[in-house]
Design a protein around this motif. Structure first.
Motif, PDB file in Angstrom:
ATOM      1  N   VAL A 182       0.860  -1.183   0.000  1.00 18.06           N
ATOM      2  CA  VAL A 182       0.000   0.000   0.000  1.00 18.06           C
ATOM      3  C   VAL A 182       0.898   1.235   0.000  1.00 18.06           C
ATOM      4  O   VAL A 182       1.611   1.501   0.969  1.00 18.06           O
ATOM      5  CB  VAL A 182      -0.936   0.023   1.223  1.00 18.06           C
ATOM      6  N   GLY A 183       0.868   1.971  -1.111  1.00 18.92           N
ATOM      7  CA  GLY A 183       1.715   3.144  -1.238  1.00 18.92           C
ATOM      8  C   GLY A 183       1.030   4.401  -0.729  1.00 18.92           C
ATOM      9  O   GLY A 183      -0.199   4.460  -0.607  1.00 18.92           O
ATOM     10  N   ILE A 184       1.831   5.411  -0.425  1.00 23.69           N
ATOM     11  CA  ILE A 184       1.280   6.697  -0.012  1.00 23.69           C
ATOM     12  C   ILE A 184       0.370   7.230  -1.123  1.00 23.69           C
ATOM     13  O   ILE A 184       0.738   7.227  -2.298  1.00 23.69           O
ATOM     14  CB  ILE A 184       2.404   7.711   0.275  1.00 23.69           C
ATOM     15  N   GLY A 185      -0.818   7.662  -0.744  1.00 21.46           N
ATOM     16  CA  GLY A 185      -1.796   8.144  -1.707  1.00 21.46           C
ATOM     17  C   GLY A 185      -2.750   7.084  -2.213  1.00 21.46           C
ATOM     18  O   GLY A 185      -3.758   7.412  -2.840  1.00 21.46           O
ATOM     19  N   GLU A 186      -2.457   5.801  -1.936  1.00 21.46           N
ATOM     20  CA  GLU A 186      -3.361   4.723  -2.351  1.00 21.46           C
ATOM     21  C   GLU A 186      -4.444   4.504  -1.297  1.00 21.46           C
ATOM     22  O   GLU A 186      -4.296   4.895  -0.135  1.00 21.46           O
ATOM     23  CB  GLU A 186      -2.578   3.434  -2.583  1.00 21.46           C
ATOM     24  N   SER A 187      -5.529   3.865  -1.708  1.00 18.87           N
ATOM     25  CA  SER A 187      -6.680   3.659  -0.817  1.00 18.87           C
ATOM     26  C   SER A 187      -6.946   2.180  -0.603  1.00 18.87           C
ATOM     27  O   SER A 187      -6.699   1.349  -1.481  1.00 18.87           O
ATOM     28  CB  SER A 187      -7.922   4.337  -1.383  1.00 18.87           C
ATOM     29  N   ILE A 188      -7.463   1.872   0.567  1.00 17.27           N
ATOM     30  CA  ILE A 188      -7.928   0.533   0.896  1.00 17.27           C
ATOM     31  C   ILE A 188      -9.338   0.658   1.455  1.00 17.27           C
ATOM     32  O   ILE A 188      -9.821   1.761   1.727  1.00 17.27           O
ATOM     33  CB  ILE A 188      -7.013  -0.151   1.931  1.00 17.27           C
ATOM     34  N   VAL A 189     -10.006  -0.474   1.653  1.00 14.54           N
ATOM     35  CA  VAL A 189     -11.338  -0.470   2.249  1.00 14.54           C
ATOM     36  C   VAL A 189     -11.200  -0.451   3.766  1.00 14.54           C
ATOM     37  O   VAL A 189     -10.437  -1.233   4.354  1.00 14.54           O
ATOM     38  CB  VAL A 189     -12.156  -1.690   1.799  1.00 14.54           C
ATOM     39  N   PHE A 190     -11.930   0.449   4.380  1.00 15.94           N
ATOM     40  CA  PHE A 190     -11.903   0.664   5.831  1.00 15.94           C
ATOM     41  C   PHE A 190     -13.298   0.388   6.379  1.00 15.94           C
ATOM     42  O   PHE A 190     -14.304   0.747   5.775  1.00 15.94           O
ATOM     43  CB  PHE A 190     -11.498   2.118   6.093  1.00 15.94           C
ATOM     44  N   ASP A 191     -13.377  -0.233   7.569  1.00 22.70           N
ATOM     45  CA  ASP A 191     -14.671  -0.510   8.203  1.00 22.70           C
ATOM     46  C   ASP A 191     -14.509  -0.340   9.707  1.00 22.70           C
ATOM     47  O   ASP A 191     -13.712  -1.024  10.347  1.00 22.70           O
ATOM     48  CB  ASP A 191     -15.116  -1.932   7.861  1.00 22.70           C
ATOM     49  N   GLY A 192     -15.276   0.572  10.288  1.00 22.98           N
ATOM     50  CA  GLY A 192     -15.155   0.767  11.730  1.00 22.98           C
ATOM     51  C   GLY A 192     -15.968   1.962  12.187  1.00 22.98           C
ATOM     52  O   GLY A 192     -16.614   2.631  11.380  1.00 22.98           O
ATOM     53  N   PRO A 193     -15.972   2.208  13.498  1.00 20.42           N
ATOM     54  CA  PRO A 193     -15.180   1.544  14.534  1.00 20.42           C
ATOM     55  C   PRO A 193     -15.902   0.347  15.146  1.00 20.42           C
ATOM     56  O   PRO A 193     -17.121   0.234  15.081  1.00 20.42           O
ATOM     57  CB  PRO A 193     -15.008   2.647  15.571  1.00 20.42           C
ATOM     58  N   TYR A 194     -15.099  -0.522  15.779  1.00 22.89           N
ATOM     59  CA  TYR A 194     -15.610  -1.663  16.515  1.00 22.89           C
ATOM     60  C   TYR A 194     -14.899  -1.746  17.872  1.00 22.89           C
ATOM     61  O   TYR A 194     -13.927  -1.042  18.120  1.00 22.89           O
ATOM     62  CB  TYR A 194     -15.364  -2.959  15.737  1.00 22.89           C
ATOM     63  N   GLY A 195     -15.391  -2.651  18.717  1.00 19.82           N
ATOM     64  CA  GLY A 195     -14.750  -2.904  19.998  1.00 19.82           C
ATOM     65  C   GLY A 195     -15.475  -2.265  21.166  1.00 19.82           C
ATOM     66  O   GLY A 195     -15.999  -1.162  21.055  1.00 19.82           O
ATOM     67  N   HIS A 196     -15.506  -2.967  22.291  1.00 17.48           N
ATOM     68  CA  HIS A 196     -16.182  -2.475  23.488  1.00 17.48           C
ATOM     69  C   HIS A 196     -15.223  -2.190  24.636  1.00 17.48           C
ATOM     70  O   HIS A 196     -15.646  -1.818  25.726  1.00 17.48           O
ATOM     71  CB  HIS A 196     -17.244  -3.485  23.952  1.00 17.48           C
ATOM     72  N   ALA A 197     -13.897  -2.326  24.390  1.00 20.09           N
ATOM     73  CA  ALA A 197     -12.915  -2.041  25.440  1.00 20.09           C
ATOM     74  C   ALA A 197     -12.472  -0.582  25.356  1.00 20.09           C
ATOM     75  O   ALA A 197     -11.291  -0.273  25.406  1.00 20.09           O
ATOM     76  CB  ALA A 197     -11.715  -2.971  25.304  1.00 20.09           C
ATOM     77  N   TYR A 198     -13.447   0.303  25.252  1.00 19.26           N
ATOM     78  CA  TYR A 198     -13.132   1.715  25.074  1.00 19.26           C
ATOM     79  C   TYR A 198     -13.216   2.462  26.408  1.00 19.26           C
ATOM     80  O   TYR A 198     -13.785   1.976  27.393  1.00 19.26           O
ATOM     81  CB  TYR A 198     -14.071   2.345  24.044  1.00 19.26           C
ATOM     82  N   LEU A 199     -12.655   3.657  26.429  1.00 17.59           N
ATOM     83  CA  LEU A 199     -12.601   4.472  27.639  1.00 17.59           C
ATOM     84  C   LEU A 199     -13.996   4.806  28.148  1.00 17.59           C
ATOM     85  O   LEU A 199     -14.831   5.317  27.402  1.00 17.59           O
ATOM     86  CB  LEU A 199     -11.833   5.770  27.349  1.00 17.59           C
ATOM     87  N   ARG A 200     -14.239   4.501  29.419  1.00 16.60           N
ATOM     88  CA  ARG A 200     -15.482   4.910  30.079  1.00 16.60           C
ATOM     89  C   ARG A 200     -15.201   6.228  30.795  1.00 16.60           C
ATOM     90  O   ARG A 200     -14.429   6.269  31.756  1.00 16.60           O
ATOM     91  CB  ARG A 200     -15.935   3.852  31.076  1.00 16.60           C
ATOM     92  N   GLU A 201     -15.825   7.276  30.317  1.00 15.33           N
ATOM     93  CA  GLU A 201     -15.508   8.615  30.805  1.00 15.33           C
ATOM     94  C   GLU A 201     -16.256   8.988  32.087  1.00 15.33           C
ATOM     95  O   GLU A 201     -15.960  10.017  32.687  1.00 15.33           O
ATOM     96  CB  GLU A 201     -15.806   9.640  29.706  1.00 15.33           C
ATOM     97  N   ASP A 202     -17.210   8.155  32.487  1.00 14.79           N
ATOM     98  CA  ASP A 202     -18.028   8.505  33.653  1.00 14.79           C
ATOM     99  C   ASP A 202     -17.531   7.875  34.949  1.00 14.79           C
ATOM    100  O   ASP A 202     -18.176   7.984  35.991  1.00 14.79           O
ATOM    101  CB  ASP A 202     -19.478   8.099  33.410  1.00 14.79           C
ATOM    102  N   SER A 203     -16.371   7.205  34.924  1.00 11.95           N
ATOM    103  CA  SER A 203     -15.848   6.575  36.127  1.00 11.95           C
ATOM    104  C   SER A 203     -15.002   7.562  36.925  1.00 11.95           C
ATOM    105  O   SER A 203     -14.241   8.341  36.352  1.00 11.95           O
ATOM    106  CB  SER A 203     -14.991   5.355  35.763  1.00 11.95           C
ATOM    107  N   PRO A 204     -15.081   7.539  38.257  1.00  9.22           N
ATOM    108  CA  PRO A 204     -14.251   8.431  39.080  1.00  9.22           C
ATOM    109  C   PRO A 204     -12.865   7.860  39.373  1.00  9.22           C
ATOM    110  O   PRO A 204     -12.008   8.559  39.910  1.00  9.22           O
ATOM    111  CB  PRO A 204     -15.064   8.540  40.370  1.00  9.22           C
ATOM    112  N   ARG A 205     -12.624   6.590  39.022  1.00 12.00           N
ATOM    113  CA  ARG A 205     -11.375   5.937  39.411  1.00 12.00           C
ATOM    114  C   ARG A 205     -10.203   6.342  38.512  1.00 12.00           C
ATOM    115  O   ARG A 205     -10.382   6.631  37.330  1.00 12.00           O
ATOM    116  CB  ARG A 205     -11.557   4.410  39.371  1.00 12.00           C
ATOM    117  N   ASP A 206      -8.998   6.321  39.081  1.00  9.84           N
ATOM    118  CA  ASP A 206      -7.793   6.500  38.278  1.00  9.84           C
ATOM    119  C   ASP A 206      -7.669   5.331  37.303  1.00  9.84           C
ATOM    120  O   ASP A 206      -8.248   4.247  37.511  1.00  9.84           O
ATOM    121  CB  ASP A 206      -6.551   6.560  39.171  1.00  9.84           C
TER     122      ASP A 206
END
Length: 332
Positions: A182-206
């Motif tokens: 894949v060269g600079i300027g070339e395109s590929i097929v992208f699909d997303g986002p996925y995943g549930h291990a994302y940042l939970r912003e409402d937690s008070p914990r460090d």
């Protein structure tokens, strides 16, 4: 054309006939189907086909054991409906998509070497970039069957920029195609986002972020997201690598560590004699370094399977950290 997929004893949703897999169609429909890697490795998206026809995209996917196959199990990420179907699966609200995925062309803007075998890839996709820190996307690469899952390292932005930190895997068709074809300027097929291990912003914990190898990417995103919210939560960032050659990936981390809310620890498992920092495995450094009871933190981690298993044993079995405070995606 659309197919109706009914969940036995539950609700129904529709999947476009041209959708590549049942899982992707279900998540695009907002369904809470269990899943983790999305590429056939982990087995989290197993289901039973009650009625209808289903095509297996990758019959040999390692996410199914021989026992699973004999029992007629399917993987949602490797199955494609051929008509209306009824399936048996237990949905889980924690898997409901936080952001609806979309498929698009992604243009490669830049490739920057971080270590001898790891580089940062910058893609641009039309429209604003929407995802949660810690999520991943699927990339469809030249002459490579199926999709490859890679986690974002940056934050959502209006410019449509998606950044990935990717390790070249010896013999890996996906990573080698990305590095070499894949060269600079070339395109590929992208699909997303996925995943549930994302940042939970409402937690008070460090927060504790633990990264090994190219697991650095999602942990960078989680740390960036936590620091960007302007709150008082601290981030304890642990990065585990083999030797000094892997430390070129730390530039972005050292910049983050300029924020007094982030504490950075780097541990090497096979260092040269000139290394003066901690040695051993990263999960051991986590236990040595943290002073408060481990149950008082939220944990996010990404890396090779042995590291993931060791951290799970440390947190869940040895220290009894509640499962709701542990976030990770399995990629095998």
């Amino acid at each position: 054309m659309k197919y109706q997929i009914s969940i036995e004893g539950g609700t129904a949703f529709t999947v476009a006939a041209e959708e590549d897999t049942l899982l992707r169609g279900a998540l695009r429909a907002g369904m809470a189907l269990p899943h983790e890697c999305s590429v056939g490795g982990c087995g989290a998206c197993r289901f039973d086909l009650v009625d209808g026809l289903m095509e297996s995209v990758w019959p040999e996917a390692p996410g199914l054991s021989e026992r699973d196959r004999k029992r007629g199990k399917y993987l949602a990420c490797q199955s494609r409906p051929l008509g209306d179907c009824t399936i048996r699966v237990r949905c889980d609200e924690s898997y409901r998509p936080a952001v609806r995925a979309h498929r698009s062309a992604a243009e490669l803007l830049a490739r920057r070497a971080l270590t001898p075998d790891m580089s940062e890839f910058t893609f641009r996709v039309p429209g604003a970039t929407e995802f949660r820190p810690g999520q991943y996307a699927l990339l469809y690469l030249p002459r490579t069957p199926g999709a490859r899952a890679y986690s974002m390292a940056n934050l959502p932005n209006e410019e449509g920029i998606w950044k990935f930190v990717i390790r070249r895997v010896p013999g890996g068709s996906g990573s080698n195609a990305l590095f070499d074809q894949v060269g600079i300027g070339e395109s590929i097929v992208f699909d997303g986002p996925y995943g549930h291990a994302y940042l939970r912003e409402d937690s008070p914990r460090d927060i504790v972020c633990i990264a090994g190898g190219s697991g650095l990417a999602p942990m960078l995103s989680v740390a960036r997201g936590a620091l960007a919210d302007g709150g008082s939560r601290r981030v304890h960032f642990f990065y585990g690598a083999r030797g000094q050659a892997d430390l070129g990936a730390l530039d972005a981390l050292e910049k983050l560590a300029e924020d007094e809310r982030l504490a950075l620890s780097v541990v090497l498992s096979a260092p040269e004699s000139t290394w003066k920092g901690p040695t051993g495995f990263v999960h051991e450094e986590v236990e040595r370094n943290l002073t408060a009871p481990l149950g008082s933190y939220d944990f996010y981690f990404a890396g090779p399977p042995p590291m993931i298993e060791a951290i799970q044993a440390l947190l869940m079995h040895k220290h009894q950290v509640p499962f709701g405070q542990i976030r990770f995606d399995r990629f095998v």
